[in-house]
Design a protein around this motif. Sequence first.
Motif, PDB file in Angstrom:
ATOM      1  N   LEU A   1      -4.298   7.392  -3.786  1.00  0.00           N
ATOM      2  CA  LEU A   1      -3.411   7.399  -2.617  1.00  0.00           C
ATOM      3  C   LEU A   1      -1.955   7.398  -3.062  1.00  0.00           C
ATOM      4  CD1 LEU A   1      -5.089   4.699  -0.317  1.00  0.00           C
ATOM      5  CD2 LEU A   1      -5.537   7.141  -0.395  1.00  0.00           C
ATOM      6  N   LEU A   2      -1.650   6.579  -4.065  1.00  0.00           N
ATOM      7  CA  LEU A   2      -0.276   6.460  -4.539  1.00  0.00           C
ATOM      8  C   LEU A   2       0.232   7.793  -5.084  1.00  0.00           C
ATOM      9  CD1 LEU A   2       1.179   3.562  -6.668  1.00  0.00           C
ATOM     10  CD2 LEU A   2       1.672   5.929  -7.240  1.00  0.00           C
ATOM     11  N   VAL A   3      -0.551   8.439  -5.934  1.00  0.00           N
ATOM     12  CA  VAL A   3      -0.106   9.710  -6.509  1.00  0.00           C
ATOM     13  C   VAL A   3      -0.022  10.780  -5.424  1.00  0.00           C
ATOM     14  CG1 VAL A   3      -0.544  11.447  -8.280  1.00  0.00           C
ATOM     15  CG2 VAL A   3      -1.103   9.052  -8.726  1.00  0.00           C
ATOM     16  N   SER A   4      -0.924  10.721  -4.447  1.00  0.00           N
ATOM     17  CA  SER A   4      -0.860  11.657  -3.325  1.00  0.00           C
ATOM     18  C   SER A   4       0.437  11.491  -2.537  1.00  0.00           C
ATOM     19  CB  SER A   4      -2.054  11.455  -2.392  1.00  0.00           C
ATOM     20  OG  SER A   4      -3.272  11.762  -3.032  1.00  0.00           O
ATOM     21  N   ALA A   5       0.952  10.269  -2.471  1.00  0.00           N
ATOM     22  CA  ALA A   5       2.211  10.039  -1.768  1.00  0.00           C
ATOM     23  C   ALA A   5       3.362  10.779  -2.428  1.00  0.00           C
ATOM     24  CB  ALA A   5       2.502   8.539  -1.704  1.00  0.00           C
TER      25      ALA A   5
ATOM     26  N   VAL B   1       0.860  -1.184   0.000  1.00  0.00           N
ATOM     27  CA  VAL B   1       0.000   0.000   0.000  1.00  0.00           C
ATOM     28  C   VAL B   1       0.897   1.234   0.000  1.00  0.00           C
ATOM     29  CG1 VAL B   1      -1.748   1.309   1.243  1.00  0.00           C
ATOM     30  CG2 VAL B   1      -1.847  -1.198   1.230  1.00  0.00           C
ATOM     31  N   ILE B   2       0.754   2.074  -1.005  1.00  0.00           N
ATOM     32  CA  ILE B   2       1.521   3.322  -1.089  1.00  0.00           C
ATOM     33  C   ILE B   2       0.554   4.476  -0.872  1.00  0.00           C
ATOM     34  CG2 ILE B   2       2.939   4.803  -2.537  1.00  0.00           C
ATOM     35  CD1 ILE B   2       3.906   2.335  -4.007  1.00  0.00           C
ATOM     36  N   GLN B   3       0.799   5.245   0.181  1.00  0.00           N
ATOM     37  CA  GLN B   3      -0.057   6.379   0.516  1.00  0.00           C
ATOM     38  C   GLN B   3       0.813   7.471   1.137  1.00  0.00           C
ATOM     39  OE1 GLN B   3      -2.652   5.609   4.074  1.00  0.00           O
ATOM     40  NE2 GLN B   3      -1.984   3.483   3.793  1.00  0.00           N
ATOM     41  N   PRO B   4       0.258   8.666   1.352  1.00  0.00           N
ATOM     42  CA  PRO B   4       1.073   9.754   1.897  1.00  0.00           C
ATOM     43  C   PRO B   4       1.867   9.333   3.130  1.00  0.00           C
ATOM     44  CG  PRO B   4      -1.014  10.630   1.177  1.00  0.00           C
ATOM     45  CD  PRO B   4      -1.105   9.132   1.014  1.00  0.00           C
ATOM     46  N   GLY B   5       3.126   9.765   3.155  1.00  0.00           N
ATOM     47  CA  GLY B   5       4.049   9.364   4.204  1.00  0.00           C
ATOM     48  C   GLY B   5       5.054   8.339   3.734  1.00  0.00           C
ATOM     49  N   TYR B   6       4.790   7.751   2.553  1.00  0.00           N
ATOM     50  CA  TYR B   6       5.691   6.727   2.007  1.00  0.00           C
ATOM     51  C   TYR B   6       6.912   7.398   1.367  1.00  0.00           C
ATOM     52  CZ  TYR B   6       7.335   2.887  -0.949  1.00  0.00           C
ATOM     53  OH  TYR B   6       8.094   1.917  -1.563  1.00  0.00           O
TER      54      TYR B   6
END
Length: 377
Positions: free
Chosen positions: A331-335, A305-310
């Motif tokens: 979520l991924l692009v937001s990361a 799972v890739i989300q902000p904070g990664y």
Amino acid sequence: MTVSPDADRLLSSYDFALPPECIAQRPAEPRHSARLLAIDPTGCGTPPWARHLRVWDLQHELQSGDLLVVNDTRVLRARLEARLPTGAAVELLVLEPWQAASAPGQWLCLAKPAKKLKPGHRLEVVAEGQPALPVQVLGTDPETGGRIIQFPEACADAAALEPLLVQYGAIPLPPYIQEHHSSDNDRYQTRYASRPGAVAAPTAGLHLSDALLEAIRARGVAIAATTLHVGLGTFRPVDTEDLTQLELHSEWVEVSPALVEAVQACRARGGRVIAVGTTSVRSLEAVAQLHGGELRPHTGPVNLVIQPGYRFAVVQGLLTNFHLPKSSLLLLVSALIGRVRLLELYEQAKVEGYRFFSYGDAMWIAPEAVLASARPA
């Protein structure tokens, strides 16, 4: 504006309204003529935070020495029409080989309407100009609600099943695309698709024409491939409000020794690793995470799972499409660039008439536009 970091952990924070007319029904022609929203690296101030280009202009955004990583999966003609002995019509979507199979040729399929298919039922797959193909329902998968279907035993893997699907099947376009054309069999594939096994296209790659790929190579940019077969997870909506508890369906990937060498060579010459599409990101990052942040050859399932904070381990820039609300891709692009910034850009894209989703326009995130906290160390 003060933004609570806790909002990044709530699925409802990734919602946005999208008028139906913003959803692309047909792709741009030629492929590279789609619009390209190029993010301003500064990421500060008042919108607009982007330049408005065409995908053809991507070649000028890349630099000699860069490495473009594409996903070479090929979409199967996985949508099948079938009928029961009663004459009732059923649609099957072939997803993946059944892992618990006691014999070859068993595949997990989504069925519509599923309630018509019970274990033991026999049915025939039908297509114009083809003899009826008998198959049987062996059981139900409780996790997905899908059906385990026995195809001919020779159809043990995607490469063996593909000729049969070419005879009987159709490309499974996403449900938000209402228009279907025979050209979709070619247009819903990337120009470099070579590894059969996906049930949805890695759609950012649909923008890359032969002419653009040639122009990119002519600028001294290397191109390498990973393989991620887009599968069951594509059809599962994210429904976990607390994103710290989010788990996604595993995906089969292959990162070859040649790709690992290409990434190492790119770093050694001072180039940048640019992913084409979120599937390429997931391949590179998930495999790197399996090895403590180091990219190594790998073949098999991954789940990340890739989300902000990664903090990314490999990927430095991204070419991507505009994604669905409350999706794992958002979520991924937001990361990479931050949730608030991304949603602001999406609002700008709507105002500017960009087209969304699989056949829509694209977004370019240069390495300089990525959050400092998200860049590879």
